[in-house]
Design an enzyme around this catalytic site. Structure first.
Site, PDB file in Angstrom:
ATOM      1  N   ALA A  66       0.859  -1.187   0.000  1.00  0.00           N
ATOM      2  CA  ALA A  66       0.000   0.000   0.000  1.00  0.00           C
ATOM      3  C   ALA A  66       0.895   1.237   0.000  1.00  0.00           C
ATOM      4  O   ALA A  66       2.054   1.177   0.425  1.00  0.00           O
ATOM      5  CB  ALA A  66      -0.891  -0.015   1.230  1.00  0.00           C
ATOM      6  N   GLY A 109       0.543  -5.117   0.793  1.00  0.00           N
ATOM      7  CA  GLY A 109      -0.660  -5.189  -0.041  1.00  0.00           C
ATOM      8  C   GLY A 109      -0.379  -5.857  -1.386  1.00  0.00           C
ATOM      9  O   GLY A 109      -1.283  -6.446  -1.982  1.00  0.00           O
ATOM     10  N   GLU A 112      -0.646  -9.448  -0.690  1.00  0.00           N
ATOM     11  CA  GLU A 112      -2.071  -9.750  -0.477  1.00  0.00           C
ATOM     12  C   GLU A 112      -2.826  -9.787  -1.806  1.00  0.00           C
ATOM     13  O   GLU A 112      -3.683 -10.641  -2.027  1.00  0.00           O
ATOM     14  CB  GLU A 112      -2.690  -8.728   0.490  1.00  0.00           C
ATOM     15  CG  GLU A 112      -2.183  -8.935   1.912  1.00  0.00           C
ATOM     16  CD  GLU A 112      -2.549  -7.790   2.853  1.00  0.00           C
ATOM     17  OE1 GLU A 112      -2.407  -6.620   2.462  1.00  0.00           O
ATOM     18  OE2 GLU A 112      -2.971  -8.072   3.987  1.00  0.00           O
ATOM     19  N   GLU A 132       4.636  -5.299   6.958  1.00  0.00           N
ATOM     20  CA  GLU A 132       3.875  -4.291   7.710  1.00  0.00           C
ATOM     21  C   GLU A 132       4.375  -4.108   9.139  1.00  0.00           C
ATOM     22  O   GLU A 132       4.389  -2.995   9.670  1.00  0.00           O
ATOM     23  CB  GLU A 132       2.381  -4.665   7.748  1.00  0.00           C
ATOM     24  CG  GLU A 132       1.644  -4.473   6.435  1.00  0.00           C
ATOM     25  CD  GLU A 132       1.685  -5.679   5.521  1.00  0.00           C
ATOM     26  OE1 GLU A 132       2.567  -6.549   5.703  1.00  0.00           O
ATOM     27  OE2 GLU A 132       0.825  -5.750   4.615  1.00  0.00           O
TER      28      GLU A 132
HETATM   29  N1  DAK Z   1       4.630   3.307  -0.602  1.00  0.00           N
HETATM   30  C1  DAK Z   1       5.055   4.492  -1.092  1.00  0.00           C
HETATM   31  N2  DAK Z   1       6.227   4.644  -1.739  1.00  0.00           N
HETATM   32  C2  DAK Z   1       6.994   3.558  -1.900  1.00  0.00           C
HETATM   33  C3  DAK Z   1       6.617   2.284  -1.417  1.00  0.00           C
HETATM   34  C4  DAK Z   1       5.354   2.183  -0.732  1.00  0.00           C
HETATM   35  N3  DAK Z   1       4.892   1.011  -0.255  1.00  0.00           N
HETATM   36  N4  DAK Z   1       7.594   1.397  -1.726  1.00  0.00           N
HETATM   37  C5  DAK Z   1       8.541   2.105  -2.376  1.00  0.00           C
HETATM   38  N5  DAK Z   1       8.198   3.386  -2.486  1.00  0.00           N
HETATM   39  C6  DAK Z   1       8.942   4.460  -3.147  1.00  0.00           C
HETATM   40  C7  DAK Z   1      10.147   4.904  -2.311  1.00  0.00           C
HETATM   41  O1  DAK Z   1       9.745   5.823  -1.309  1.00  0.00           O
HETATM   42  C8  DAK Z   1      11.012   5.534  -3.379  1.00  0.00           C
HETATM   43  O2  DAK Z   1      10.502   6.809  -3.679  1.00  0.00           O
HETATM   44  P1  DAK Z   1      11.505   8.077  -3.918  1.00  0.00           P
HETATM   45  O3  DAK Z   1      12.330   8.158  -2.679  1.00  0.00           O
HETATM   46  O4  DAK Z   1      12.310   7.670  -5.139  1.00  0.00           O
HETATM   47  O5  DAK Z   1      10.590   9.220  -4.131  1.00  0.00           O
HETATM   48  C9  DAK Z   1      10.768   4.655  -4.592  1.00  0.00           C
HETATM   49  O6  DAK Z   1       9.536   3.986  -4.340  1.00  0.00           O
HETATM   50  C10 DAK Z   1      11.854   3.607  -4.782  1.00  0.00           C
HETATM   51  O7  DAK Z   1      11.993   2.892  -3.566  1.00  0.00           O
HETATM   52  P2  DAK Z   1      13.404   2.702  -2.833  1.00  0.00           P
HETATM   53  O8  DAK Z   1      14.338   3.816  -3.136  1.00  0.00           O
HETATM   54  O9  DAK Z   1      13.121   2.416  -1.394  1.00  0.00           O
HETATM   55  O10 DAK Z   1      13.932   1.383  -3.584  1.00  0.00           O
HETATM   56  P3  DAK Z   1      14.849   0.239  -2.990  1.00  0.00           P
HETATM   57  O11 DAK Z   1      15.157  -0.655  -4.156  1.00  0.00           O
HETATM   58  O12 DAK Z   1      15.989   0.797  -2.186  1.00  0.00           O
HETATM   59  O13 DAK Z   1      13.940  -0.554  -1.939  1.00  0.00           O
HETATM   60  C11 DAK Z   1      11.894  -1.686  -1.223  1.00  0.00           C
HETATM   61  C12 DAK Z   1      12.802  -1.251  -2.415  1.00  0.00           C
HETATM   62  C13 DAK Z   1      10.624  -2.291  -1.818  1.00  0.00           C
HETATM   63  C14 DAK Z   1      12.611  -2.719  -0.386  1.00  0.00           C
HETATM   64  C15 DAK Z   1      11.586  -0.417  -0.351  1.00  0.00           C
HETATM   65  O14 DAK Z   1      11.094   0.622  -1.201  1.00  0.00           O
HETATM   66  C16 DAK Z   1      10.529  -0.705   0.693  1.00  0.00           C
HETATM   67  O15 DAK Z   1      10.826  -1.258   1.728  1.00  0.00           O
HETATM   68  N6  DAK Z   1       9.289  -0.280   0.427  1.00  0.00           N
HETATM   69  C17 DAK Z   1       8.186  -0.387   1.366  1.00  0.00           C
HETATM   70  C18 DAK Z   1       7.681  -1.799   1.393  1.00  0.00           C
HETATM   71  C19 DAK Z   1       6.573  -1.959   2.417  1.00  0.00           C
HETATM   72  O16 DAK Z   1       6.774  -1.719   3.629  1.00  0.00           O
HETATM   73  N7  DAK Z   1       5.399  -2.363   1.972  1.00  0.00           N
HETATM   74  C20 DAK Z   1       4.262  -2.556   2.850  1.00  0.00           C
HETATM   75  C21 DAK Z   1       3.460  -1.277   2.987  1.00  0.00           C
HETATM   76  S1  DAK Z   1       2.117  -1.499   4.143  1.00  0.00           S
HETATM   77  C22 DAK Z   1      -5.453  -1.853   3.284  1.00  0.00           C
HETATM   78  C23 DAK Z   1      -5.035  -2.848   2.430  1.00  0.00           C
HETATM   79  C24 DAK Z   1      -3.690  -3.191   2.386  1.00  0.00           C
HETATM   80  C25 DAK Z   1      -2.770  -2.530   3.169  1.00  0.00           C
HETATM   81  C26 DAK Z   1      -3.191  -1.547   4.014  1.00  0.00           C
HETATM   82  C27 DAK Z   1      -4.536  -1.206   4.098  1.00  0.00           C
HETATM   83  N8  DAK Z   1      -6.827  -1.461   3.374  1.00  0.00           N
HETATM   84  C28 DAK Z   1      -7.805  -2.081   2.450  1.00  0.00           C
HETATM   85  C29 DAK Z   1      -7.302  -0.503   4.298  1.00  0.00           C
HETATM   86  C30 DAK Z   1      -1.365  -2.875   3.026  1.00  0.00           C
HETATM   87  C31 DAK Z   1      -0.401  -2.277   3.741  1.00  0.00           C
HETATM   88  C32 DAK Z   1       0.965  -2.317   3.218  1.00  0.00           C
HETATM   89  O17 DAK Z   1       1.234  -2.855   2.191  1.00  0.00           O
END
Ligand code: DAK
Length: 258
Positions: A66, A109, A112, A132
Site C-alpha cells: 500500500a 498489499g 495480499e 507491515e
Molecule cells: N509506498 C510508497 N512509496 C513507496 C513504497 C510504498 N509502499 N515502496 C517504495 N516506495 C517508493 C520509495 O519511497 C522511493 O521513492 P523516492 O524516494 O524515489 O521518491 C521509490 O519507491 C523507490 O523505492 P526505494 O528507493 O526504497 O527502492 P529500494 O530498491 O531501495 O527498496 C523496497 C525497495 C521495496 C525494499 C523499499 O522501497 C521498501 O521497503 N518499500 C516499502 C515496502 C513496504 O513496507 N510495503 C508494505 C506497505 S504497508 C489496506 C489494504 C492493504 C494494506 C493496508 C490497508 N486497506 C484495504 C485498508 C497494506 C499495507 C501495506 O502494504
C-alpha cells in the site's frame, strides 16, 4: 479498452491483461489503483470475449505494498469511514481465473493482491513478504489469514513477525507460487498458462474455480454439496456435449461457452 490512471489494460485473444503502472514508487498501491483494478477486473468478468485475467506489474516490482505516503496520516476513524476493505473483497467475487505474473517486489498489499489471485507465475527475482510489522502496523487485506492457509502457520508466523521477504524459490517450495522462471519469461509463461486455460470450456472453468475455493473456506460437507450441484449443472451445457462428443469422434473440441 481504455487505460485507467496507473493501470494499463489490454487483451490478447481470450486473455485480459491488467498491468499496474506506477513505476516511480515501485507500483505502490494507492486507493485509486485498487479501485481502478477491481473495476476493470469486474468489466473483464462481464466481457464474454475474455476467459482468463492476467494481473502483472513490471520487472522491478509487482507491487511494493500500500502507498505508505497515502496511509501515514490516517487515523482509525478516517480508515474506518473509508471502508477500503469492501473494494478488496470484490476481488474474491470474480468468476474468471486470475493469474498473477510476479517479478520483483510483492510486498504487503502487493503480496495480499497476489494471494487474491488463483495462480502465480513468478520470476526468479521475485521477493514476497508482509513487511507491515516493520511499519508498526499489520496486514489488513487478508495477509494474516491467506498466508497461513497458503504456507502453514509456522512459516507464516516467521514471515509476518519478522517482515522479511522470501525468494521466489522458497515461495515455490511452500506452495505460495505455481512456477518460478527466469525473469525474461515470467510474463510469457503466465500468458501461456492463461491461454491454455482460456482454451477450456469457460462455464466448466468458472464452476471449477468456485468449487475449488469452497475447499479453502468451507467445511467439506458443504463444499461437496456445491461440487455435486455444479457437476450436475455442467451436463446441461453445449460445451459438455462438445467435449465428450469430440473425445468419442477423436477430434479437437471447439468450445463456445454455451
Ligand atoms: N509506498 C510508497 N512509496 C513507496 C513504497 C510504498 N509502499 N515502496 C517504495 N516506495 C517508493 C520509495 O519511497 C522511493 O521513492 P523516492 O524516494 O524515489 O521518491 C521509490 O519507491 C523507490 O523505492 P526505494 O528507493 O526504497 O527502492 P529500494 O530498491 O531501495 O527498496 C523496497 C525497495 C521495496 C525494499 C523499499 O522501497 C521498501 O521497503 N518499500 C516499502 C515496502 C513496504 O513496507 N510495503 C508494505 C506497505 S504497508 C489496506 C489494504 C492493504 C494494506 C493496508 C490497508 N486497506 C484495504 C485498508 C497494506 C499495507 C501495506 O502494504
Amino acid at each position: 479498452m481504455e487505460n485507467q490512471e496507473f493501470i494499463l489494460i489490454s487483451q490478447e485473444g481470450s486473455v485480459g491483461i491488467l498491468q499496474i503502472n506506477r513505476p516511480k514508487v515501485l507500483n505502490a498501491l494507492n486507493l485509486k489503483i485498487i479501485n481502478n483494478l477491481v473495476t476493470e477486473m469486474e468489466k473483464m468478468d462481464q466481457d464474454e470475449t475474455i476467459r482468463v485475467i492476467v494481473l502483472t506489474g513490471n520487472q522491478r516490482s509487482f507491487a511494493a505494498g500500500a502507498d505508505i505516503e497515502e496511509m501515514r496520516n490516517e487515523k482509525t476513524v478516517s480508515m474506518l469511514l473509508k471502508d477500503q476493505f469492501s473494494v478488496w473483497d470484490r476481488i474474491s467475487l470474480i468468476n474468471k481465473p486470475i493469474i498473477a505474473a510476479v517479478s520483483g517486489f510483492a510486498l504487503g498489499g502487493g503480496c495480499e493482491l497476489m494471494m487474491n489471485c488463483d495462480m502465480v507465475i513468478a520470476s526468479e527475482t521475485a521477493l514476497i513478504g508482509q513487511p507491515e510489522v516493520k511499519l508498526g502496523i499489520m496486514p489488513g487485506a487478508g495477509g494474516t489469514q491467506r498466508l497461513v492457509k497458503n504456507v502453514g502457520l509456522m512459516k507464516a508466523m516467521e514471515m509476518l513477525l519478522t517482515g522479511d521477504p522470501i525468494t521466489a524459490r522458497e515461495a515455490k517450495a511452500y506452495g505460495l507460487v505455481n512456477k518460478v522462471v527466469p525473469v525474461e519469461c515470467y510474463f510469457a509463461e503466465a500468458m501461456k498458462l492463461a491461454k491454455k486455460i482460456g482454451s477450456m470450456p469457460p462455464v466448466a472453468v468458472q464452476l471449477i474455480k468456485k468449487s475449488a475455493k469452497k475447499a479453502v473456506d468451507q467445511p467439506l460437507e458443504s463444499g461437496l454439496q456445491y461440487e455435486r450441484n455444479a457437476f450436475y449443472l455442467l451436463f446441461s451445457t453445449e460445451d459438455s456435449k462438445e467435449g465428450m462428443g469430440a473425445f468419442a469422434e477423436k477430434r479437437h473440441p471447439h468450445f463456445t461457452g454455451r
